[in-house]
Scaffold this active site. Structure first.
Site, PDB file in Angstrom:
ATOM      1  N   GLY A  42       1.701   9.024  20.433  1.00 39.48           N
ATOM      2  CA  GLY A  42       1.930  10.331  21.028  1.00 39.48           C
ATOM      3  C   GLY A  42       3.425  10.566  21.243  1.00 39.48           C
ATOM      4  N   SER A 109       3.996   3.669  16.528  1.00 36.35           N
ATOM      5  CA  SER A 109       4.747   4.883  16.812  1.00 36.35           C
ATOM      6  C   SER A 109       5.178   4.870  18.284  1.00 36.35           C
ATOM      7  CB  SER A 109       3.880   6.093  16.454  1.00 36.35           C
ATOM      8  OG  SER A 109       4.611   7.278  16.414  1.00 36.35           O
ATOM      9  N   TRP A 110       4.810   5.872  19.081  1.00 34.51           N
ATOM     10  CA  TRP A 110       5.112   5.824  20.510  1.00 34.51           C
ATOM     11  C   TRP A 110       4.512   4.577  21.150  1.00 34.51           C
ATOM     12  CZ3 TRP A 110       7.742   6.809  24.647  1.00 34.51           C
ATOM     13  CH2 TRP A 110       7.160   6.651  25.908  1.00 34.51           C
ATOM     14  N   ASP A 265       6.760   6.695   5.297  1.00 32.74           N
ATOM     15  CA  ASP A 265       6.512   7.287   6.616  1.00 32.74           C
ATOM     16  C   ASP A 265       7.587   8.335   6.888  1.00 32.74           C
ATOM     17  OD1 ASP A 265       6.113   7.870   9.325  1.00 32.74           O
ATOM     18  OD2 ASP A 265       5.476   5.823   9.779  1.00 32.74           O
ATOM     19  N   HIS A 293       2.484   7.629   7.681  1.00 40.47           N
ATOM     20  CA  HIS A 293       2.373   7.335   9.107  1.00 40.47           C
ATOM     21  C   HIS A 293       0.940   7.048   9.562  1.00 40.47           C
ATOM     22  CE1 HIS A 293       4.198   7.276  13.065  1.00 40.47           C
ATOM     23  NE2 HIS A 293       3.266   8.089  13.544  1.00 40.47           N
TER      24      HIS A 293
END
Length: 335
Positions: A42, A109-110, A265, A293
């Site tokens: 996120g 990711s986050w 990505d 991604h």
């Protein structure tokens, strides 16, 4: 094997943080297995059941939780008392609540940003780190998402920027942060939907454009909350301390670390994962050719499952990823 469907939770609950938030968590897999925490991305996305699929449920005790303001955590979309430091503290509170001594901490990711932050603060609670498509929360990465990536998806970016007045287009993050917080739920939903479409264009360019949820529905509320939380974090540079996430990598010496990224990505660029690899001597890295991604792309899912299988067998990542990275360097298309 679809672990998400064949491995339902055997424990679920809401953990009261004491400052107005209640954190939804779940456990699945083998109660006697290796504890593994799988962190969602996120910020704001919530922990979907598919995050269980990186692990063999026969060998792992799989823990998921929805970060503050996300998914099944309460209150939805709430940004007060919602910072990186709060999330790190929540992870440690959850570990203690579940009676886990040490766990494998995984995130993409986050989620990788959060995993690194947690490990730096609580090194002794970590067995190892498995990080996919690392995001370090830098201004350069944020600017790439809102502006630089127009070079790779120009038509989708034009649709993303179209509603913004000309004098607001130099700072799309500020514009969208206001738009998703519009008190008119119809306007907020439209902005959240446009943000999601841009997200999808970068992360899963072959996927169909997602349909907007019906106004006033729980799905609409969740979508608005997702991007309100994300805007909150990105506008505050993810609340990362001065010096950045890699300033304290010395604290992670000798901790087994596996890094995975897709060679194409366009959300979290592969060179960011390269940067983390260089900052963590002894870390193992696999760059998956032709993958973007999407964590559930078949080749990416295979790489992640291979990493958790190696760790379950040996308690380390050994030579996992080294050969794959060398091979993919020659095959990766221009970024």
């Amino acid at each position: 094997m679809d672990v998400a469907n064949t491995c339902p939770p055997w424990d679920e609950g809401l953990l009261d943080t004491g400052d107005g938030h209640r954190i939804r968590f779940e456990q699945s897999g083998n109660p006697q297995g290796i504890p593994a925490l799988s962190l969602h991305g996120g910020p704001g996305s919530g922990a979907g059941a598919r995050l269980r699929t990186f692990f063999d449920p026969a060998h792992y005790r799989i823990v998921l939780f929805d970060q503050r303001g996300c998914g099944g955590s309460k209150p939805l979309g709430h940004t007060e008392h919602n910072t990186l430091a709060h999330l790190v503290a929540d992870i440690e509170t959850l570990r203690r609540h579940l009676g886990i001594a040490r766990w494998l901490v995984c995130g993409g990711s986050w989620g990788a940003c959060l995993a690194l932050s947690y490990a730096s603060a609580h090194r002794g609670a970590c067995l190892a780190l498995l990080l996919r498509s690392v995001f370090l929360g830098t201004r350069e990465e944020i600017d790439w998402f809102f502006h630089g990536a127009r070079r790779v998806r120009p038509a989708a970016w034009e649709a993303f920027v179209a509603p913004a007045p000309a004098d607001r287009r130099s700072d799309l993050l500020a514009y969208y942060a206001e738009a998703v917080n519009d008190p008119d739920p119809t306007s907020a939903l439209a902005a959240a939907q446009r943000w999601r479409c841009w997200d999808t264009a970068l992360s899963q360019p072959e996927a169909e454009v997602p349909e907007p949820p019906p106004a006033g529905s729980p799905a609409a509320a969740a979508l608005i909350a997702r991007y309100r939380v994300q805007a909150h974090y990105l506008r505050h540079d993810c609340f990362i301390p001065h010096g950045g996430l890699l300033a304290n990598t010395g604290q992670l010496a000798e901790l087994p670390v596996a890094l995975v990224c897709g060679s194409i990505d366009r959300v979290c660029l592969p060179q960011v994962t390269d940067q983390v690899h260089a900052a963590l001597p002894g870390s193992r890295m696999c760059e998956v050719p032709g993958v973007g991604h999407d964590p559930f792309a078949p080749a990416m899912l295979m790489a992640l499952r291979a990493a958790t299988a190696v760790f379950a067998a040996k308690g380390d990542f050994c030579d996992w990823g080294v050969a794959a990275k060398a091979a993919s360097r020659t095959a990766a298309p221009e970024r």
